[in-house]
Write an enzyme that holds these catalytic residues in place. Sequence first.
Site, short mmCIF file in Angstrom:
data_model
loop_
_atom_site.label_atom_id
_atom_site.label_comp_id
_atom_site.label_asym_id
_atom_site.label_seq_id
_atom_site.Cartn_x
_atom_site.Cartn_y
_atom_site.Cartn_z
N TYR A 17 103.04 4.36 20.70
CA TYR A 17 104.37 4.14 20.13
C TYR A 17 105.23 3.24 21.01
O TYR A 17 106.41 3.52 21.24
CB TYR A 17 105.07 5.48 19.87
CG TYR A 17 104.59 6.15 18.62
CD1 TYR A 17 105.14 5.83 17.39
CD2 TYR A 17 103.54 7.08 18.66
CE1 TYR A 17 104.68 6.42 16.22
CE2 TYR A 17 103.08 7.66 17.48
CZ TYR A 17 103.65 7.33 16.28
OH TYR A 17 103.19 7.91 15.12
N TYR A 144 105.63 14.67 8.83
CA TYR A 144 104.76 14.04 9.83
C TYR A 144 103.62 14.99 10.16
O TYR A 144 103.86 16.13 10.58
CB TYR A 144 105.53 13.69 11.12
CG TYR A 144 104.60 13.08 12.14
CD1 TYR A 144 104.19 11.75 12.05
CD2 TYR A 144 104.07 13.86 13.17
CE1 TYR A 144 103.30 11.20 12.95
CE2 TYR A 144 103.17 13.31 14.09
CZ TYR A 144 102.79 11.98 13.98
OH TYR A 144 101.91 11.44 14.87
N ASP A 236 101.34 23.53 8.64
CA ASP A 236 101.12 22.77 9.87
C ASP A 236 102.07 23.26 10.96
O ASP A 236 103.23 22.86 11.02
CB ASP A 236 101.33 21.27 9.57
CG ASP A 236 101.15 20.40 10.80
OD1 ASP A 236 100.99 20.96 11.91
OD2 ASP A 236 101.17 19.17 10.65
N LYS A 265 99.29 21.03 20.17
CA LYS A 265 100.43 20.96 21.09
C LYS A 265 100.51 22.13 22.09
O LYS A 265 99.86 22.09 23.11
CB LYS A 265 101.73 20.78 20.31
CG LYS A 265 101.73 19.46 19.53
CD LYS A 265 103.10 18.84 19.35
CE LYS A 265 102.98 17.39 18.98
NZ LYS A 265 103.23 17.07 17.57
C1 LIG Z 1 102.43 16.12 16.68
C2 LIG Z 1 102.13 16.64 15.34
C3 LIG Z 1 100.89 16.41 14.73
C4 LIG Z 1 99.85 15.53 15.35
O1 LIG Z 1 99.33 16.06 16.53
P1 LIG Z 1 98.58 15.09 17.57
O2 LIG Z 1 97.99 16.03 18.56
O3 LIG Z 1 99.63 14.21 18.15
O4 LIG Z 1 97.55 14.35 16.81
C5 LIG Z 1 100.63 17.00 13.51
N1 LIG Z 1 101.55 17.77 12.91
C6 LIG Z 1 102.74 18.02 13.46
C7 LIG Z 1 103.72 18.91 12.75
C8 LIG Z 1 103.08 17.45 14.68
O5 LIG Z 1 104.31 17.66 15.21
#
Ligand SMILES: *Cc1c(COP(=O)(O)O)cnc(C)c1O
Length: 439
Positions: A17, A144, A236, A265
């Site tokens: 980015y 996202y 998610d 994460k």
């Molecule tokens: C960061 C994020 C992703 C992607 O995760 P990466 O490990 O960066 O590929 C997917 N969904 C959500 C809600 C996120 O915040």
Amino acid sequence: MHNELKNRDKAVNWHPYTQMQTAKDAIPIVRGKGVYLYDNEGREYIDAISSWWVTLHGHAHPHIAQRVGEQLNTLEQVIFAGFTHEPAIHLSENLLKLLPENQQKVFYSDNGSTAVEVALKMCIQYAHNRGKEKTKILAFKNAYHGDTFGAMSVSGRSVWTQPFKDLLFDVVFVDVPTPENLEYVKHIILELKDEIACFIYEPLVQGAAGMLMHNAEDLSELMKFCRMQEILMIQDEVFTGFGRTGKLFAADHLSEQPDIMCFSKGLTGGTMPMGVTTCSDDIYNTFLSDDKYKTLFHGHSFTANPLACSAALASMELLLSESTQSNIQRITEKHRQFAKVLSTLDQVENVRQTGTILAWEYTTGKETSYFNEIGKLLYEEFLQTGILIRPLGNILYLVPPYCITEEELDIVYAQIIKISSSFEYPKTADAPANFLQEK
Ligand SMILES: *Cc1c(COP(=O)(O)O)cnc(C)c1O
């Protein structure tokens, strides 16, 4: 001398980015401890965004380091097809215990985007294995879900996806639910329900879109409706998982259970890359067959890597400890108090909070946008004062590691007040907060 690392970096590395032509040199970090990062010139930075939302317990946590170290000397990696190991079994057992009770199986991958890819493939093949072809996906505007093609497809169309837009698959985007629009959203879903393979959403907080927040009751209501229409739900929790929302998972705020959940994460406390997709037995059982074609043909070289599993186990021990749990409540309460102060500032608007996540916007006289230059200025100002905050355009947010102390939070808050008060932009009418939306 000090520039040596910067120059070597520039010669070989392409950063995420980042517009490499105009970006300032990347700052070489030589070590981290707790909430602090230390650069090669001896400066320290409070990491107020948990290094892109991953670090839960602070940097270089000794407990996690010890567990990973032990695992490294025992078993570093083994193929996860045909083989298994204690750390993966233990982690799955522990994780499932904390999730909604319908979550029964764990599928491992490498990051948040792959966790989402796996979830999407599960849903589309779920229909396929039952003799139906469903290819439409339902998602929220401004969503996202990651940067791989599938994850990008189910993310809101924006400057980030623009060059690829003709290659992204068929997604129906709806607004996040409010009492006012709920009936309309249901109506759209009803029209298309036979074609929709699944509904994917970030629960409560849409992170990358600028920490946009919605209400748990409205989301629960929408989930209930999707359940009635037999639309599979992918929750998610890559960002919201592991305490960020003030509870262990966003799921703990909701009255309905999703079919599939995604994590990454904070999963390993931010020490190792790892993704997890969990699912219900209903999903899992649809792949059981004498017919080899019904297999989920998906896997990554490092599926269930034992080091990452041991980091996740150690991080979860820390997370469930009384001290971390009370830290989460402490940060939540302190943010709540600070939000009141922040709301009184002239240039600040739309202050919002969910648990340990606090976000606000600056009125800049320009449209809310990822490219709003105020973001860059603010980023630099905060860095100068030893605080790492990474604005999303004119939206700022705090997502601190849970080990951040009262004093450290006070330092961050004081700088925010000081810097926010010194900006002199004209106040304008409400700008739309969906800054990711393509023009
Ligand atoms: C960061 C994020 C992703 C992607 O995760 P990466 O490990 O960066 O590929 C997917 N969904 C959500 C809600 C996120 O915040």
